[in-house]
Design a protein around this motif. Structure first.
Motif, PDB file in Angstrom:
ATOM      1  N   ILE A 124     -12.303  47.948  27.027  1.00 40.12           N
ATOM      2  CA  ILE A 124     -10.913  47.501  26.903  1.00 40.12           C
ATOM      3  C   ILE A 124     -10.227  47.668  28.258  1.00 40.12           C
ATOM      4  N   SER A 125     -10.105  46.586  29.004  1.00 43.93           N
ATOM      5  CA  SER A 125      -9.368  46.661  30.262  1.00 43.93           C
ATOM      6  C   SER A 125      -8.230  45.647  30.291  1.00 43.93           C
ATOM      7  N   GLY A 126      -7.905  45.084  29.114  1.00 47.58           N
ATOM      8  CA  GLY A 126      -6.876  44.050  29.040  1.00 47.58           C
ATOM      9  C   GLY A 126      -7.478  42.690  29.372  1.00 47.58           C
ATOM     10  N   THR A 127      -6.813  41.633  28.929  1.00 45.80           N
ATOM     11  CA  THR A 127      -7.323  40.278  29.185  1.00 45.80           C
ATOM     12  C   THR A 127      -7.451  40.015  30.680  1.00 45.80           C
ATOM     13  N   GLY A 128      -6.406  40.337  31.437  1.00 46.75           N
ATOM     14  CA  GLY A 128      -6.434  40.104  32.885  1.00 46.75           C
ATOM     15  C   GLY A 128      -7.489  40.941  33.577  1.00 46.75           C
ATOM     16  N   GLY A 129      -7.564  42.231  33.231  1.00 43.17           N
ATOM     17  CA  GLY A 129      -8.568  43.116  33.818  1.00 43.17           C
ATOM     18  C   GLY A 129      -9.973  42.679  33.469  1.00 43.17           C
ATOM     19  N   GLY A 130     -10.141  42.218  32.239  1.00 41.56           N
ATOM     20  CA  GLY A 130     -11.456  41.747  31.797  1.00 41.56           C
ATOM     21  C   GLY A 130     -11.896  40.494  32.536  1.00 41.56           C
ATOM     22  N   PHE A 131     -10.955  39.561  32.751  1.00 38.76           N
ATOM     23  CA  PHE A 131     -11.303  38.336  33.470  1.00 38.76           C
ATOM     24  C   PHE A 131     -11.699  38.631  34.918  1.00 38.76           C
ATOM     25  N   LYS A 132     -11.116  39.664  35.513  1.00 36.83           N
ATOM     26  CA  LYS A 132     -11.518  40.033  36.880  1.00 36.83           C
ATOM     27  C   LYS A 132     -13.006  40.405  36.899  1.00 36.83           C
ATOM     28  N   LYS A 133     -13.433  41.179  35.914  1.00 36.32           N
ATOM     29  CA  LYS A 133     -14.848  41.566  35.816  1.00 36.32           C
ATOM     30  C   LYS A 133     -15.721  40.350  35.480  1.00 36.32           C
ATOM     31  N   PHE A 134     -15.240  39.553  34.536  1.00 34.85           N
ATOM     32  CA  PHE A 134     -15.980  38.378  34.074  1.00 34.85           C
ATOM     33  C   PHE A 134     -16.221  37.406  35.224  1.00 34.85           C
ATOM     34  N   CYS A 135     -15.181  37.157  36.023  1.00 37.52           N
ATOM     35  CA  CYS A 135     -15.295  36.219  37.138  1.00 37.52           C
ATOM     36  C   CYS A 135     -16.031  36.820  38.331  1.00 37.52           C
ATOM     37  N   ARG A 136     -16.267  38.136  38.295  1.00 38.23           N
ATOM     38  CA  ARG A 136     -17.120  38.771  39.313  1.00 38.23           C
ATOM     39  C   ARG A 136     -18.567  38.845  38.821  1.00 38.23           C
ATOM     40  N   ASP A 137     -18.830  38.229  37.680  1.00 32.91           N
ATOM     41  CA  ASP A 137     -20.189  38.167  37.124  1.00 32.91           C
ATOM     42  C   ASP A 137     -20.681  39.540  36.660  1.00 32.91           C
ATOM     43  N   GLU A 138     -19.753  40.369  36.156  1.00 36.45           N
ATOM     44  CA  GLU A 138     -20.123  41.721  35.729  1.00 36.45           C
ATOM     45  C   GLU A 138     -20.326  41.843  34.221  1.00 36.45           C
ATOM     46  N   THR A 139     -19.828  40.861  33.456  1.00 36.57           N
ATOM     47  CA  THR A 139     -19.934  40.930  31.997  1.00 36.57           C
ATOM     48  C   THR A 139     -20.477  39.618  31.444  1.00 36.57           C
ATOM     49  N   ASP A 140     -20.958  39.680  30.198  1.00 35.90           N
ATOM     50  CA  ASP A 140     -21.498  38.487  29.539  1.00 35.90           C
ATOM     51  C   ASP A 140     -20.439  37.749  28.732  1.00 35.90           C
ATOM     52  N   LEU A 141     -19.573  38.529  28.074  1.00 30.08           N
ATOM     53  CA  LEU A 141     -18.515  37.953  27.244  1.00 30.08           C
ATOM     54  C   LEU A 141     -17.177  38.556  27.639  1.00 30.08           C
ATOM     55  N   GLN A 142     -16.115  37.789  27.411  1.00 31.84           N
ATOM     56  CA  GLN A 142     -14.763  38.219  27.740  1.00 31.84           C
ATOM     57  C   GLN A 142     -13.864  38.036  26.530  1.00 31.84           C
ATOM     58  N   ASN A 143     -13.307  39.135  26.034  1.00 34.27           N
ATOM     59  CA  ASN A 143     -12.295  39.064  24.980  1.00 34.27           C
ATOM     60  C   ASN A 143     -10.957  38.677  25.613  1.00 34.27           C
ATOM     61  N   ALA A 144     -10.254  37.708  25.031  1.00 30.03           N
ATOM     62  CA  ALA A 144      -8.999  37.240  25.633  1.00 30.03           C
ATOM     63  C   ALA A 144      -7.952  36.939  24.570  1.00 30.03           C
ATOM     64  N   SER A 145      -6.759  37.488  24.762  1.00 28.88           N
ATOM     65  CA  SER A 145      -5.677  37.226  23.810  1.00 28.88           C
ATOM     66  C   SER A 145      -4.767  36.097  24.287  1.00 28.88           C
ATOM     67  N   ARG A 146      -5.256  35.356  25.274  1.00 33.24           N
ATOM     68  CA  ARG A 146      -4.601  34.133  25.762  1.00 33.24           C
ATOM     69  C   ARG A 146      -5.671  33.300  26.458  1.00 33.24           C
ATOM     70  N   PRO A 147      -5.383  32.014  26.694  1.00 35.23           N
ATOM     71  CA  PRO A 147      -6.368  31.195  27.414  1.00 35.23           C
ATOM     72  C   PRO A 147      -6.521  31.653  28.865  1.00 35.23           C
ATOM     73  N   ILE A 148      -7.628  31.297  29.480  1.00 37.15           N
ATOM     74  CA  ILE A 148      -7.877  31.588  30.882  1.00 37.15           C
ATOM     75  C   ILE A 148      -6.818  30.895  31.750  1.00 37.15           C
ATOM     76  N   THR A 149      -6.339  31.589  32.791  1.00 42.57           N
ATOM     77  CA  THR A 149      -5.304  31.026  33.657  1.00 42.57           C
ATOM     78  C   THR A 149      -5.919  30.186  34.776  1.00 42.57           C
ATOM     79  N   ALA A 150      -5.067  29.433  35.473  1.00 43.13           N
ATOM     80  CA  ALA A 150      -5.531  28.600  36.585  1.00 43.13           C
ATOM     81  C   ALA A 150      -6.167  29.453  37.685  1.00 43.13           C
ATOM     82  N   LYS A 151      -5.562  30.614  37.982  1.00 45.19           N
ATOM     83  CA  LYS A 151      -6.109  31.494  39.017  1.00 45.19           C
ATOM     84  C   LYS A 151      -7.477  32.032  38.608  1.00 45.19           C
ATOM     85  N   GLU A 152      -7.592  32.436  37.334  1.00 46.29           N
ATOM     86  CA  GLU A 152      -8.877  32.944  36.839  1.00 46.29           C
ATOM     87  C   GLU A 152      -9.940  31.844  36.839  1.00 46.29           C
TER      88      GLU A 152
END
Length: 333
Positions: free
Chosen positions: A62-90
């Motif tokens: 649990i690192s929050g949606t934003g924190g999780g996407f940082k890991k996800f986009c760094r190729d550190e995780t397989d799945l990302q839990n998100a309580s909103r859609p992915i942003t343009a920056k992500e």
């Protein structure tokens, strides 16, 4: 000769150890992100691991949606839990790192505003009242209940809310204040909703917000605040039924899982995703969220098999989007 055979043996042992380490690594499914989606994914992970007799390990952070996407986009995780859609920056961050993903809506949530059960004066709230309480201009200024509504008492307000890395923070501020991440900063913030539950439950003047599942688990310690529907003028309680009938607005929202396309090539991830979608309806109801129609989960599996990557939201959050609209978009994906 002895030394050579010893070396060969050592290399063989090292090779076995390395193979074992690689095999062990291959049997882990790594997930992080939203605390709102966490109860669903954790329930799926528990049942999946039991079904696999713990041959596959699933870790859910649990690192929050934003924190999780940082890991996800760094190729550190397989799945990302998100309580909103992915942003343009992500989206740009993932693209830069060569990370493709499959977007999977999994449920609807009644984002819930909660108060202490000993609060006897607050029966409902309008979007305008909540905005007065949470907008940036309120920081250091609106410190008492009667500053929001003169009918409310001259008592201090104690605010508890999602942290800046939370998708719930972004959705709530956009739905209530009118702009994502636009909020006063003088409140107790956390990406861990259990911290917020504790805070509101211990302070008679406490008010906070988080996903419905955390309220449902703590109804004896919290009171869910009915929100006045801006269109009808009627106060509507947070509940699964009111999400389904479309009356709980503007705090009803879709929640998601994003799956890394590359990770779907791993058998353990593929099996987990299929298990997730096939068991979503039952487990989502158990944790008090609103499941999507069966066709949504079937569509998610099909998109994964067909390798349909990307998002149908274009990098923007949308307040008030319905299940039907999401289904139409996902069908065209």
């Amino acid at each position: 000769m002895f030394k050579q055979s010893k070396l060969v043996s050592a290399l063989a042992v090292a090779g076995v150890a390395l193979f074992g380490a690689q095999a062990a690594h291959a049997q882990i499914v790594k997930i992080d992100g939203s605390s709102t989606v966490y109860p669903i994914t954790e329930a799926v992970a528990e049942d999946f691991q039991k079904a696999k007799k713990n041959a596959i390990k699933v870790t859910v952070g649990i690192s929050g949606t934003g924190g999780g996407f940082k890991k996800f986009c760094r190729d550190e995780t397989d799945l990302q839990n998100a309580s909103r859609p992915i942003t343009a920056k992500e989206m740009a961050d993932c693209k830069a790192a060569g990370v493709d993903y499959i977007e999977m809506p999994v449920a609807y949530d009644a984002l819930t505003v909660v108060i202490n059960p000993k609060n006897t004066f607050l029966k409902q709230a309008t979007v305008e009242e909540l905005k007065k309480l949470w907008e940036p201009a309120a920081q250091g200024v609106v410190m008492k209940w009667n500053q929001v509504n003169p009918a409310w008492p001259d008592a201090p307000v104690k605010l508890f809310g999602a942290g800046a890395d939370s998708g719930t923070f972004e959705y709530f501020t956009e739905a209530i204040v009118g702009k994502a991440k636009s909020s006063r900063g003088d409140y107790t913030a956390s990406e861990d909703d259990n911290v917020l539950v504790q805070g509101v439950s211990r302070d008679v003047n406490g008010i906070g917000y988080f996903g419905y599942a955390y309220y449902a688990e703590n109804m004896a310690r919290l009171k869910g605040l009915p929100i006045v529907n801006p269109k009808t003028g009627k106060a509507v309680e947070p509940s699964g039924a009111n999400v389904e009938n479309g009356t709980y607005v503007p705090l009803s929202r879709p929640i998601f899982v994003y799956v890394k396309a590359k990770s779907m090539q791993k058998p353990e991830v593929r099996e987990f995703v299929e298990f997730y979608m096939k068991n979503a309806d039952k487990l989502i109801r158990e944790v008090k969220y609103v499941p999507l129609p069966k066709a949504a989960y079937e569509g998610n599996i099909k998109h994964a098999k067909d390798g349909k990557i990307g998002t149908v939201f274009g990098g923007k959050n949308e307040v008030g989007i319905t299940v039907e609209e999401i289904m139409k978009r996902e069908a065209k994906m």
